[in-house]
Each structure stands twice: as structure tokens, then as C-alpha cells.
Design a protein around this motif. Structure first.
Motif, PDB file in Angstrom:
ATOM      1  N   ALA A  58       0.811  -1.216   0.000  1.00  0.00           N
ATOM      2  CA  ALA A  58       0.000   0.000   0.000  1.00  0.00           C
ATOM      3  C   ALA A  58       0.846   1.268   0.000  1.00  0.00           C
ATOM      4  O   ALA A  58       0.466   2.272  -0.601  1.00  0.00           O
ATOM      5  CB  ALA A  58      -0.937  -0.002   1.211  1.00  0.00           C
ATOM      6  N   SER A  59       1.999   1.240   0.669  1.00  0.00           N
ATOM      7  CA  SER A  59       2.838   2.442   0.805  1.00  0.00           C
ATOM      8  C   SER A  59       4.167   2.236   0.097  1.00  0.00           C
ATOM      9  O   SER A  59       4.961   1.386   0.491  1.00  0.00           O
ATOM     10  CB  SER A  59       3.096   2.749   2.283  1.00  0.00           C
ATOM     11  OG  SER A  59       1.891   2.987   2.952  1.00  0.00           O
ATOM     12  N   THR A  64       1.336   5.538  -4.449  1.00  0.00           N
ATOM     13  CA  THR A  64       0.773   4.635  -3.450  1.00  0.00           C
ATOM     14  C   THR A  64       0.183   3.412  -4.143  1.00  0.00           C
ATOM     15  O   THR A  64      -0.019   3.391  -5.356  1.00  0.00           O
ATOM     16  CB  THR A  64      -0.335   5.326  -2.644  1.00  0.00           C
ATOM     17  OG1 THR A  64      -1.451   5.593  -3.516  1.00  0.00           O
ATOM     18  CG2 THR A  64       0.160   6.631  -2.038  1.00  0.00           C
ATOM     19  N   SER A  86      -1.202  -3.941   3.643  1.00  0.00           N
ATOM     20  CA  SER A  86      -1.021  -2.648   4.294  1.00  0.00           C
ATOM     21  C   SER A  86      -0.768  -2.822   5.779  1.00  0.00           C
ATOM     22  O   SER A  86      -1.247  -3.772   6.400  1.00  0.00           O
ATOM     23  CB  SER A  86      -2.264  -1.775   4.086  1.00  0.00           C
ATOM     24  OG  SER A  86      -2.139  -0.548   4.785  1.00  0.00           O
ATOM     25  N   TYR A 105      -7.882  -6.777   0.763  1.00  0.00           N
ATOM     26  CA  TYR A 105      -7.068  -5.801   1.486  1.00  0.00           C
ATOM     27  C   TYR A 105      -6.762  -6.428   2.843  1.00  0.00           C
ATOM     28  O   TYR A 105      -7.660  -6.585   3.670  1.00  0.00           O
ATOM     29  CB  TYR A 105      -7.858  -4.505   1.644  1.00  0.00           C
ATOM     30  CG  TYR A 105      -7.105  -3.342   2.241  1.00  0.00           C
ATOM     31  CD1 TYR A 105      -6.631  -2.316   1.437  1.00  0.00           C
ATOM     32  CD2 TYR A 105      -6.893  -3.252   3.610  1.00  0.00           C
ATOM     33  CE1 TYR A 105      -5.966  -1.227   1.981  1.00  0.00           C
ATOM     34  CE2 TYR A 105      -6.223  -2.184   4.170  1.00  0.00           C
ATOM     35  CZ  TYR A 105      -5.771  -1.170   3.341  1.00  0.00           C
ATOM     36  OH  TYR A 105      -5.101  -0.094   3.896  1.00  0.00           O
ATOM     37  N   GLU A 199      -3.374   7.030   4.875  1.00  0.00           N
ATOM     38  CA  GLU A 199      -3.559   5.807   5.652  1.00  0.00           C
ATOM     39  C   GLU A 199      -4.082   6.101   7.055  1.00  0.00           C
ATOM     40  O   GLU A 199      -4.876   5.339   7.597  1.00  0.00           O
ATOM     41  CB  GLU A 199      -2.256   5.022   5.718  1.00  0.00           C
ATOM     42  CG  GLU A 199      -1.870   4.396   4.406  1.00  0.00           C
ATOM     43  CD  GLU A 199      -0.569   3.615   4.489  1.00  0.00           C
ATOM     44  OE1 GLU A 199      -0.343   2.797   3.615  1.00  0.00           O
ATOM     45  OE2 GLU A 199       0.208   3.843   5.428  1.00  0.00           O
TER      46      GLU A 199
END
Length: 207
Positions: A58-59, A64, A86, A105, A199
Motif C-alpha cells: 500500500a505504501s 501509493t 497494508s 485488502y 492511511e
């Protein structure tokens, strides 16, 4: 499932990437066909890649996981299932992931068994949430009002001079605020600060 599930991995931390790669390779029904640490390189290679599932951090620097997933979904020939890993399991991020069309996710702290289960289920066409996701966002190290304004403008890809002009402060003050933002968010770059801001819900809904 007679054929192996073909997987592409993307994580900007080489050790994390290697760990996931090596673990997945132990599974007889999963084949890692490519691994990347840079989302830009993955985008360049995407026309030549064939896989069933892509696992995205995610990062990352440059963009992103949300931005990359949006770009992938815009490709006419893209049909892979997307799993996002994430470190922050907040409702606003999970909602945005499914708005984009991400198929699962899950937390980076998930055991490998959960990751393997997710890969297999997503390959079958299921959409999944992490069963252990928390519901309350982190409240520590909140940014000040002016720091939020600086971060919001950084997220709009404005440079220090533009930020200083819009907020009627000096460029040196902008630089001090950026240093403070990075320290509070535990990051080292503008791009990472923006990703962490989304986030943590500091920038509101992900746009």
C-alpha cells in the motif's frame, strides 16, 4: 485447481519481498512469475506480464498502492486480481480499496496462512477483507492545523514555493513544517508523508 496460480509481487522493501517470494514458492499450486520493488518498473513491464494475482504494497515511493491499482484498472487488457498488503487497516482505506476494485485488502502482519488463503480465494473470484482488521483509527501524533494544510498541499503535488505563497508563510517555515510532519508520521519523504497521511485519515477520504 489444475494449473498454478501465477502471482506478481510488488513491495519496496527487498527483504519483505524476498520473504514473501520464498514462502510462496514452497506452495505447489502457486508460481511467482515476477517481483518488483518499484511500481514504475512494474507499469512499464505490465504489457508483457501474464499472471492471475498481483500483490501490492500500500505504501511505496513514487506512488501509493491505491494510485497504482487505479492505473492498472485503467489498462484495457488488465484482468489480474489485486491483493493489497497494508500496515494500516482503517475503514476509509478498505472502502477506497473496494471502490477502486481491489479484490482483497489484508494486514502486513497477517500470518502466511492467511495470505495463502487470500491468494487462493481471490484467484477463484472471491473478494476478501482481513478478519482481524481493527475499526478505530490511530490517534497518536496528530498533526497541527498548519501542518495538515501543508500536507494537504503536498498531496496536491504543490512545491514549497507554492505552499508558502498559498499559506502566506516563508519557504523556510514550510521546510520546518515538512520536517515536523515527517518526524510525526515516521517517514523520510514527501511522497511517504502523503501516503501515510491518507492511511491515517489525516487527509480525509482518499481521492
Amino acid at each position: 485447481m489444475n494449473e498454478s496460480i501465477r502471482v506478481i509481487l510488488l513491495d519496496d522493501h527487498p527483504l519483505v519481498l524476498e520473504g514473501i517470494h520464498n514462502r510462496l514458492q514452497l506452495e505447489p499450486d502457486i508460481e511467482v512469475v515476477a517481483s518488483y520493488t518499484d511500481p514504475l518498473l512494474l507499469l512499464e513491464d505490465m504489457p508483457q506480464l501474464q499472471a492471475d494475482v498481483i500483490i501490492i504494497d500500500a505504501s511505496m515511493p513514487h506512488m501509493t498502492g491505491f494510485e497504482l491499482s487505479t492505473k492498472l484498472k485503467e489498462l484495457e487488457s488488465f484482468s489480474m486480481k489485486i491483493i493489497m498488503l497494508s500496515g494500516y487497516m482503517y475503514n476509509v482505506l478498505i472502502q477506497k480499496a473496494f471502490q477502486i476494485g481491489i479484490n482483497a485488502y489484508i494486514s502486513k502482519q497477517s500470518p502466511y496462512e492467511e495470505i495463502l488463503y487470500t491468494i487462493r480465494q481471490v484467484a477463484l473470484g472471491c473478494n476478501l477483507l482481513s478478519p482481524s482488521r481493527p475499526t478505530n483509527p490511530l490517534k497518536q501524533e496528530q498533526l497541527s492545523a498548519i501542518e495538515r494544510e501543508v500536507l494537504r498541499r503536498i498531496a496536491e503535488e504543490k512545491n514549497n514555493r507554492q505552499v508558502a505563497y498559498e499559506l502566506a508563510i516563508s519557504m523556510r517555515t514550510v521546510e520546518h513544517h515538512i520536517i515536523s510532519i515527517n518526524q510525526k508520521l515516521g517517514v523520510k519523504s514527501r511522497g511517504s508523508a502523503v501516503a501515510k497521511g491518507y492511511e491515517l485519515g489525516l487527509l480525509g477520504p482518499v481521492s
